[in-house]
Design a protein around this motif. Structure first.
Motif: not given
Length: 318
Positions: A115-123, A126-131, A170-178
């Protein structure tokens, strides 16, 4: 005497202010659009992509469609490719936004590296943890559940581990962009110790505490992290009750709950669900946990469903 007068006056003023603030906050909950306004472009301003787990149906599907309507490309994730493909086509047809499908089973142990490999290139904005999974739609005492060892593992993997792992991704990218938004879907049953749904309710308590703790840690980074704790929503997990003010459709619940995004680190998602939460926490636990009440709950739910225990597919939320 003057000292006593001053003391009572000060005490009266403090009580008045306290309840005045309570009334003001309650008014805000009644009129969220006025008190907590968000521009239409708010979510798309967080980033290009929204990731929604458990998005093949129910609340997750509604979040995916709503966030696409608000201008975001969507990553949808669940274990049934055929259903995910249908949701993806619906999003493309109605909104024109991009959709990425990731087929995965969150009850399994080692799914997050891929999952991380498939998401790493995306900006990801929003993350919805619903499952989530409900071990049985029929309320059952802990030791009465079939295949208990397997159920424990699946509930922990899906309802507990997944939310924490997805936040880690997901959090590392969010913290980097603020900036960024994380919505962690809990449940109203997490409001109190809830016999007969023990594993599910306990797992949702974890979701709430993780979410609220993360918000305290990362709010100064410009990130909104909120636990969403619905009661009645007409989904397969709840055996599709008829919709009304309390049992909302997934689409109506999601639209309503997003209005409370700026209302704090936890929301019940609608005023009626908030009232249910307050009532549930007011009733003495000795009453709610009485054997006759528990038997009544079991009998009521049995009348609403034909199956004694759900199959693995029936237990899946999203």
């Amino acid at each position: 005497m003057d000292l006593m007068d001053s003391l009572f006056i000060s005490l009266g003023a403090a009580v008045t202010i306290y309840y005045g603030v309570k009334v003001l906050l309650f008014t805000g909950l009644l009129f969220p659009k006025f008190w907590f306004p968000l521009p239409q472009s708010f979510f798309s301003s967080m980033g290009e992509w929204a990731v929604v787990t458990g998005s093949s149906e129910g609340i997750g599907r509604a979040y995916a469609l709503e966030l696409a309507e608000r201008g975001m490309n969507i990553v949808i994730m669940s274990r049934t490719k055929e259903t995910l493909d249908q949701v993806a086509q619906k999003i493309r047809d109605t909104t024109g936004k991009k959709v990425k499908v990731i087929v995965t089973d969150f009850t399994k142990e080692d799914v997050f590296t891929e999952i991380e490999d498939q998401l790493k290139a995306l900006n990801i904005g929003v993350l919805v943890n619903n499952v989530g999974i409900l071990p049985s739609t029929i309320p059952s005492k802990f030791l009465d559940m079939e295949e208990l060892d397997q159920i424990i593992t699946k509930v922990i993997n899906c309802n507990v581990k997944t939310g924490a792992k997805m936040c880690k991704i997901v959090l590392p990218g969010m913290t980097k962009r603020g900036k960024g938004v994380i919505l962690n879907v809990s449940s109203g049953v997490a409001s109190i110790p809830f016999p007969l749904y023990n594993l599910y309710a306990a797992s949702k308590v974890f979701v709430e505490r993780l979410s609220q703790g993360l918000q305290a840690e990362y709010k100064d980074k410009g990130i909104i992290i909120q636990a969403v704790a619905p009661f009645g929503v007409s989904t397969r997990l709840a055996n599709y009750p008829k919709t009304n003010m309390v049992n909302m459709s997934p689409e109506d619940f999601v639209k309503c709950s997003l209005q409370y995004l700026a209302a704090g680190d936890k929301t019940y998602g609608s005023i009626w669900h908030m009232i249910m939460g307050w009532i549930l926490q007011t009733v003495p636990l000795k009453v709610l946990h009485a054997e006759c009440v528990l038997r009544g709950i079991q009998d009521y739910v049995k009348k609403k469903t034909a199956n004694t225990y759900t199959s693995e597919s029936d237990a899946w939320s999203g």
